[in-house]
Scaffold this motif. Sequence first.
Motif, PDB file in Angstrom:
ATOM      1  N   ASN A   5       3.634  -6.746  -7.102  1.00 22.77           N
ATOM      2  CA  ASN A   5       2.568  -6.285  -8.263  1.00 22.77           C
ATOM      3  C   ASN A   5       1.613  -7.269  -8.468  1.00 22.77           C
ATOM      4  O   ASN A   5       1.735  -8.611  -8.605  1.00 22.77           O
ATOM      5  N   LEU A   6       0.316  -6.722  -8.477  1.00 22.62           N
ATOM      6  CA  LEU A   6      -0.894  -7.548  -8.854  1.00 22.62           C
ATOM      7  C   LEU A   6      -1.012  -7.871 -10.191  1.00 22.62           C
ATOM      8  O   LEU A   6      -0.507  -7.377 -11.082  1.00 22.62           O
ATOM      9  N   ASP A  65       0.851  -1.251   0.052  1.00 22.93           N
ATOM     10  CA  ASP A  65      -0.059  -0.027   0.061  1.00 22.93           C
ATOM     11  C   ASP A  65       0.838   1.181  -0.296  1.00 22.93           C
ATOM     12  O   ASP A  65       0.357   2.567  -0.162  1.00 22.93           O
ATOM     13  N   HIS A 118      -3.391  -9.178 -13.722  1.00 19.96           N
ATOM     14  CA  HIS A 118      -4.304  -8.545 -14.319  1.00 19.96           C
ATOM     15  C   HIS A 118      -5.523  -8.799 -13.602  1.00 19.96           C
ATOM     16  O   HIS A 118      -6.596  -7.772 -13.702  1.00 19.96           O
ATOM     17  N   SER A 119      -5.626 -10.043 -13.060  1.00 22.33           N
ATOM     18  CA  SER A 119      -6.955 -10.032 -12.323  1.00 22.33           C
ATOM     19  C   SER A 119      -7.464  -9.272 -10.901  1.00 22.33           C
ATOM     20  O   SER A 119      -8.385  -8.987 -10.885  1.00 22.33           O
ATOM     21  N   GLY A 120      -6.112  -8.786 -10.632  1.00 18.56           N
ATOM     22  CA  GLY A 120      -6.166  -7.806  -9.489  1.00 18.56           C
ATOM     23  C   GLY A 120      -6.569  -8.516  -8.089  1.00 18.56           C
ATOM     24  O   GLY A 120      -6.652  -8.017  -6.934  1.00 18.56           O
ATOM     25  N   GLN A 121      -6.449  -9.653  -8.191  1.00 15.62           N
ATOM     26  CA  GLN A 121      -6.801 -10.634  -6.713  1.00 15.62           C
ATOM     27  C   GLN A 121      -5.446 -11.245  -6.322  1.00 15.62           C
ATOM     28  O   GLN A 121      -5.351 -11.900  -5.210  1.00 15.62           O
ATOM     29  N   ARG A 122      -4.408 -11.564  -7.077  1.00 15.55           N
ATOM     30  CA  ARG A 122      -3.299 -12.168  -6.920  1.00 15.55           C
ATOM     31  C   ARG A 122      -2.006 -11.395  -7.160  1.00 15.55           C
ATOM     32  O   ARG A 122      -2.090 -10.683  -8.135  1.00 15.55           O
ATOM     33  N   TYR A 123      -0.846 -11.674  -6.304  1.00 19.37           N
ATOM     34  CA  TYR A 123       0.288 -10.989  -6.717  1.00 19.37           C
ATOM     35  C   TYR A 123       1.019 -11.881  -7.394  1.00 19.37           C
ATOM     36  O   TYR A 123       1.054 -13.139  -7.508  1.00 19.37           O
TER      37      TYR A 123
END
Length: 104
Positions: free
Chosen positions: A71-72, A60, A74-79
């Motif tokens: 880095n997330l 954050d 493309h799904s925005g759920q996993r790193y």
Amino acid sequence: MVQFYRAVIESVLTSSLTPTQKPGYKESSGQQSGSSAAPCPPIMDLHSSTTINRAVKIADDPSHPANSLFNLLHSGQRYRAIMSKTSRHLHSFSPQAISLLNNS
């Protein structure tokens, strides 16, 4: 006694602990000898929660030097998992934190 445990002993254990113990691992009697009024959580739970909290704070904070490691996808759920060639790097903070974040 509980305050001393949390301030001194728990901080030392969680800062230098790596998650190599098996799930059935029994903690040492030194950890279990705290006050009977407030039971101490297992070491692996402490490690997981502390690592996740630190990783979220790093992810954050864009000014943190390790922010670019979280880095997330493309799904925005996993790193994005960090590739490592040595087990020493694989067991360091960043790969372990990303693994815990992805599995939680």
